[in-house]
Design a protein around this motif. Structure first.
Motif, mmCIF file in Angstrom:
data_model
loop_
_atom_site.group_PDB
_atom_site.id
_atom_site.type_symbol
_atom_site.label_atom_id
_atom_site.label_comp_id
_atom_site.label_asym_id
_atom_site.label_seq_id
_atom_site.Cartn_x
_atom_site.Cartn_y
_atom_site.Cartn_z
ATOM 1 N N HIS A 98 0.982 -1.227 0.112
ATOM 2 C CA HIS A 98 -0.149 0.027 0.007
ATOM 3 C C HIS A 98 0.882 1.448 0.066
ATOM 4 N N THR A 99 0.358 2.430 -0.443
ATOM 5 C CA THR A 99 1.116 3.484 -0.388
ATOM 6 C C THR A 99 1.304 4.139 1.072
ATOM 7 N N VAL A 100 2.274 4.957 1.248
ATOM 8 C CA VAL A 100 2.349 5.678 2.446
ATOM 9 C C VAL A 100 1.182 6.124 3.137
ATOM 10 N N GLU A 101 0.562 6.869 2.147
ATOM 11 C CA GLU A 101 -0.822 7.559 2.692
ATOM 12 C C GLU A 101 -1.784 6.656 3.130
ATOM 13 N N ASP A 102 -1.941 5.646 2.309
ATOM 14 C CA ASP A 102 -2.853 4.486 2.718
ATOM 15 C C ASP A 102 -2.498 3.850 3.984
ATOM 16 N N ASN A 103 -1.322 3.585 4.382
ATOM 17 C CA ASN A 103 -0.863 3.023 5.415
ATOM 18 C C ASN A 103 -1.642 3.894 6.858
ATOM 19 N N LEU A 104 -1.125 5.190 6.519
ATOM 20 C CA LEU A 104 -1.893 6.270 7.528
ATOM 21 C C LEU A 104 -3.405 5.956 7.846
ATOM 22 N N VAL A 105 -4.020 5.893 6.780
ATOM 23 C CA VAL A 105 -5.580 5.855 6.429
ATOM 24 C C VAL A 105 -5.946 4.525 7.223
ATOM 25 N N LEU A 106 -5.124 3.458 6.973
ATOM 26 C CA LEU A 106 -5.475 2.002 7.669
ATOM 27 C C LEU A 106 -5.317 2.373 9.209
ATOM 28 N N ALA A 107 -4.264 2.969 9.348
ATOM 29 C CA ALA A 107 -4.129 2.954 11.141
ATOM 30 C C ALA A 107 -5.035 4.203 11.621
ATOM 31 N N ALA A 109 -8.076 4.106 10.909
ATOM 32 C CA ALA A 109 -9.689 3.586 10.706
ATOM 33 C C ALA A 109 -9.807 2.781 11.993
ATOM 34 N N GLY A 110 -8.867 2.375 12.583
ATOM 35 C CA GLY A 110 -9.237 1.566 13.844
ATOM 36 C C GLY A 110 -9.868 0.300 13.475
ATOM 37 N N GLU A 111 -11.164 0.448 14.057
ATOM 38 C CA GLU A 111 -12.069 -1.074 13.530
ATOM 39 C C GLU A 111 -12.503 -1.081 12.634
ATOM 40 N N ARG A 112 -12.619 -0.149 11.698
ATOM 41 C CA ARG A 112 -13.113 -0.494 10.466
ATOM 42 C C ARG A 112 -12.112 -1.516 9.448
ATOM 43 N N SER A 113 -13.074 -1.914 8.553
ATOM 44 C CA SER A 113 -12.434 -2.930 7.706
ATOM 45 C C SER A 113 -11.240 -2.221 6.743
ATOM 46 N N ILE A 114 -10.585 -3.069 6.396
ATOM 47 C CA ILE A 114 -9.385 -2.638 5.263
ATOM 48 C C ILE A 114 -10.214 -1.862 4.109
ATOM 49 N N LEU A 115 -11.175 -2.652 3.520
ATOM 50 C CA LEU A 115 -11.613 -2.120 2.218
ATOM 51 C C LEU A 115 -12.512 -0.751 2.339
ATOM 52 N N SER A 116 -13.308 -0.705 3.490
ATOM 53 C CA SER A 116 -14.144 0.228 3.864
ATOM 54 C C SER A 116 -13.278 1.676 4.133
ATOM 55 N N ALA A 117 -12.216 1.510 4.897
ATOM 56 C CA ALA A 117 -11.248 2.372 5.108
ATOM 57 C C ALA A 117 -10.714 2.956 4.071
ATOM 58 N N LEU A 118 -10.252 2.159 3.008
ATOM 59 C CA LEU A 118 -9.715 2.635 1.971
ATOM 60 C C LEU A 118 -10.452 3.405 0.977
ATOM 61 N N ASP A 144 2.633 9.356 -2.234
ATOM 62 C CA ASP A 144 1.766 8.149 -2.989
ATOM 63 C C ASP A 144 2.665 7.161 -3.393
ATOM 64 N N ASP A 145 3.671 6.960 -2.651
ATOM 65 C CA ASP A 145 4.832 5.967 -2.994
ATOM 66 C C ASP A 145 4.704 4.708 -2.113
ATOM 67 N N LEU A 146 4.665 3.444 -2.886
ATOM 68 C CA LEU A 146 4.650 2.021 -1.862
ATOM 69 C C LEU A 146 5.471 2.006 -0.728
ATOM 70 N N ALA A 147 4.896 1.618 0.260
ATOM 71 C CA ALA A 147 5.532 1.801 1.556
ATOM 72 C C ALA A 147 7.014 0.589 1.090
ATOM 73 N N ALA A 148 6.731 -0.293 0.413
ATOM 74 C CA ALA A 148 7.835 -1.129 0.131
ATOM 75 C C ALA A 148 9.065 -0.536 -0.601
ATOM 76 N N GLN A 154 13.037 5.261 6.758
ATOM 77 C CA GLN A 154 11.763 5.776 6.331
ATOM 78 C C GLN A 154 10.463 4.793 6.690
ATOM 79 N N LYS A 155 10.809 3.527 6.676
ATOM 80 C CA LYS A 155 9.737 2.418 7.210
ATOM 81 C C LYS A 155 9.527 2.836 8.473
ATOM 82 N N GLN A 156 10.671 3.097 9.281
ATOM 83 C CA GLN A 156 10.753 3.387 10.740
ATOM 84 C C GLN A 156 9.634 4.515 10.867
ATOM 85 N N TRP A 157 9.847 5.708 10.222
ATOM 86 C CA TRP A 157 9.122 6.860 10.296
ATOM 87 C C TRP A 157 7.825 6.547 10.012
ATOM 88 N N LEU A 158 7.428 6.011 9.047
ATOM 89 C CA LEU A 158 6.011 5.531 8.667
ATOM 90 C C LEU A 158 5.332 4.759 9.786
#
Length: 248
Positions: A98-107, A109-118, A144-148, A154-158
């Protein structure tokens, strides 16, 4: 010792595994808004202390209070995480595909599912929060870059950003600069100091240069209890610390 005004209060805490005392009459007080560095040799009890704070390990004796009067020994890991204690382990665990931004969106989201969060429409408040976190963790230009595709640092910062998204009152950060370049290490010290303006932080670290950059009070653990505490200069000059840790 008074619990008022503290974010974390450990008094006389002990825990044994198969007769071995991993934590031995440990007392430690962290004030609201304080950042503390925890040092000590391998086997000193640093990880077990964090396991106790996060509810992974229950102490055999002693008191563990959070935010003044919350008795952490009466709560499990899931409860404690929702109360506002965030923990970052040594190895970064991010969603690589997932992108850097989507990683934060998922975090966020808390209890929401991955699909509904994204795919849910983001509130303006969430968008502002994500922008703030990206700025704090130095990743705005990588959103917008992939976390990979991030560097190790930078992964530690993310991952620190993903913790911030959960809005913890207290962050426990385990060896954040292991494997980082010198430039990333220095930037991480600045990053954590930025976070410490609004949060209480415990940093477990072996890199003494990094601990000096943090410029905070240091607690040295040995055999499960506090060996020395104070400024880095004070602790480094303590003959017992030199013998068991720095002299090696």
């Amino acid at each position: 010792m008074s619990k008022s005004g503290t974010i974390l209060y450990l008094d006389g805490v002990s825990v044994a595994f198969d007769g071995f005392k991993a934590i031995n009459n440990l007392s430690l007080v962290l004030d609201q808004g304080e950042m503390r560095a925890i040092i000590g040799p391998n086997g000193a009890g640093k990880t077990t202390m964090m396991d106790i704070i996060t509810g992974k390990t229950r102490p055999n004796s002693g008191q563990v209070f959070f935010n003044g009067d919350v008795d952490l020994t009466k709560h499990d890991e899931a409860d404690i995480a929702t109360m506002g204690i965030g923990r970052k382990f040594q190895k970064p665990t991010v969603f690589e595909s997932h992108t850097v931004e989507d990683n934060l969106v998922l975090a966020l989201a808390g209890e929401r599912s991955i699909l509904s969060a994204l795919f849910a429409r983001r509130s303006s408040g969430e968008s502002v929060r994500i922008d703030e976190i990206l700025q704090t963790v130095r990743l705005t230009h990588r959103r917008d870059d992939l976390a990979a595709d991030l560097s190790h640092g930078q992964k530690q910062w993310l991952e620190i950003g993903m913790l911030l998204a959960q809005d913890p009152k207290l962050l426990l950060v385990d060896e954040p600069v292991a494997g980082m370049t010198d430039a990333e290490t220095e930037e991480t010290a600045r990053l954590l100091k930025d976070i410490a303006r609004d949060h209480s932080v415990i940093v477990v670290e072996h890199d003494m240069h990094f601990v000096r950059e943090l410029g905070v009070k240091v607690t040295c653990l040995h055999e499960g209890s506090v060996l020395s505490e104070g400024s880095l200069d004070h602790v480094s000059a303590d003959p017992r610390v030199v013998e068991v840790y720095l002299g090696r």
